[in-house]
Write a protein that holds these residues in place. Sequence first.
Motif, PDB file in Angstrom:
ATOM      1  N   SER A   1       0.822  -1.204   0.000  1.00 52.51           N
ATOM      2  CA  SER A   1       0.000   0.000   0.000  1.00 52.51           C
ATOM      3  C   SER A   1       0.861   1.262   0.000  1.00 52.51           C
ATOM      4  CB  SER A   1      -0.929  -0.006   1.213  1.00 52.51           C
ATOM      5  OG  SER A   1      -1.700   1.173   1.287  1.00 52.51           O
TER       6      SER A   1
ATOM      7  N   VAL B   1      -7.849  -4.076  11.503  1.00 49.67           N
ATOM      8  CA  VAL B   1      -8.040  -2.684  11.092  1.00 49.67           C
ATOM      9  C   VAL B   1      -6.962  -2.271  10.092  1.00 49.67           C
ATOM     10  CG1 VAL B   1      -8.033  -0.301  11.889  1.00 49.67           C
ATOM     11  CG2 VAL B   1      -9.224  -2.051  13.213  1.00 49.67           C
ATOM     12  N   GLN B   2      -5.727  -2.675  10.344  1.00 47.67           N
ATOM     13  CA  GLN B   2      -4.631  -2.343   9.445  1.00 47.67           C
ATOM     14  C   GLN B   2      -4.867  -2.933   8.061  1.00 47.67           C
ATOM     15  OE1 GLN B   2      -0.757  -4.241  10.112  1.00 47.67           O
ATOM     16  NE2 GLN B   2       0.149  -2.213  10.120  1.00 47.67           N
TER      17      GLN B   2
ATOM     18  N   VAL C   1      -7.802  -0.969   6.272  1.00 44.35           N
ATOM     19  CA  VAL C   1      -7.402   0.363   5.822  1.00 44.35           C
ATOM     20  C   VAL C   1      -6.440   0.280   4.653  1.00 44.35           C
ATOM     21  CG1 VAL C   1      -6.186   2.461   6.512  1.00 44.35           C
ATOM     22  CG2 VAL C   1      -7.808   1.394   8.077  1.00 44.35           C
ATOM     23  N   SER C   2      -5.527  -0.678   4.675  1.00 41.40           N
ATOM     24  CA  SER C   2      -4.522  -0.781   3.624  1.00 41.40           C
ATOM     25  C   SER C   2      -5.111  -1.308   2.323  1.00 41.40           C
ATOM     26  CB  SER C   2      -3.372  -1.681   4.082  1.00 41.40           C
ATOM     27  OG  SER C   2      -2.758  -1.166   5.239  1.00 41.40           O
TER      28      SER C   2
ATOM     29  N   LYS D   1      -8.339  -1.286   1.288  1.00 41.14           N
ATOM     30  CA  LYS D   1      -9.357  -0.380   0.735  1.00 41.14           C
ATOM     31  C   LYS D   1     -10.327  -1.122  -0.196  1.00 41.14           C
ATOM     32  CE  LYS D   1      -6.454   3.774   0.935  1.00 41.14           C
ATOM     33  NZ  LYS D   1      -5.231   3.141   1.480  1.00 41.14           N
TER      34      LYS D   1
ATOM     35  N   THR E   1     -14.715  -6.592   2.377  1.00 47.62           N
ATOM     36  CA  THR E   1     -14.598  -6.452   3.827  1.00 47.62           C
ATOM     37  C   THR E   1     -15.951  -6.641   4.507  1.00 47.62           C
ATOM     38  OG1 THR E   1     -12.721  -4.944   3.605  1.00 47.62           O
ATOM     39  CG2 THR E   1     -13.954  -4.884   5.682  1.00 47.62           C
TER      40      THR E   1
END
Length: 240
Positions: free
Chosen positions: A105, A172-173, A176-177, A179, A184
């Motif tokens: 990312s 969470v990581q 977010v990475s 996207k 999800t």
Amino acid sequence: MELTTADAAMDRFDRQTSRYGSATMVLGLLLSLAGPFYLFFFTDLELSWPMVLTAFVAVAATFGVFWIVEPVTYYPILGSAAMYQAFMIGNISNKLLPAAIVAQSSIGAKPGSRRGDLASVMAICGAATVHLVSLLLFVGVLGSWLVSVIPAELIEVARLYILPSLMGAVLVQAIVSMKQLRPTIIAIALALLMQFVVVPVAPALGMFATAIVVLLSIVLSLVIRDRASTPPAEDEALVN
């Protein structure tokens, strides 16, 4: 000409990692079995093949599904070279995979591309180095002293919440990475459905819950994906 050189270098890299990676994995397997074989054949523990088979079946019934699920789910993100590293090092889902995702990312590399595969290799090298250095320092050198000065109550609280906090941070990581909103939502919905609806109704599915959720998430994400979006390029050039 630069692209041709890069392609030749990557082909050579893939061949070498496959050759040496396979040899290293076989060597690791032999070394890991050396201790049990020694105990079985050269000690007086009175072990028998039925006992070994019973223990193997018990372990396989619990973890055997991961022998298929983990390689299938990790490979599209890590690539072949990083897969050899990951399965030799361990702690893939909570350490190596997040490191690879964040590295990809950060440089804008797509999972499965050549840049993405190289990013995974370098990220795993970095994660393993940090892990070994921290173990050497905080466990090997300062471990006894840290345990002696940390209150017992704090250690108990850490022991209780360390796994949920670790997995929550990794989750969470990854979200977010990557996207990827739709996959999800599908994965989280299926996991909640499996945990709070399916497993209480059919407890026998508990040991296969993770595999079922992973496979269903993949299938549903493919079925309801945005077909109107432009498909990604087959690969990314290593050089501009």
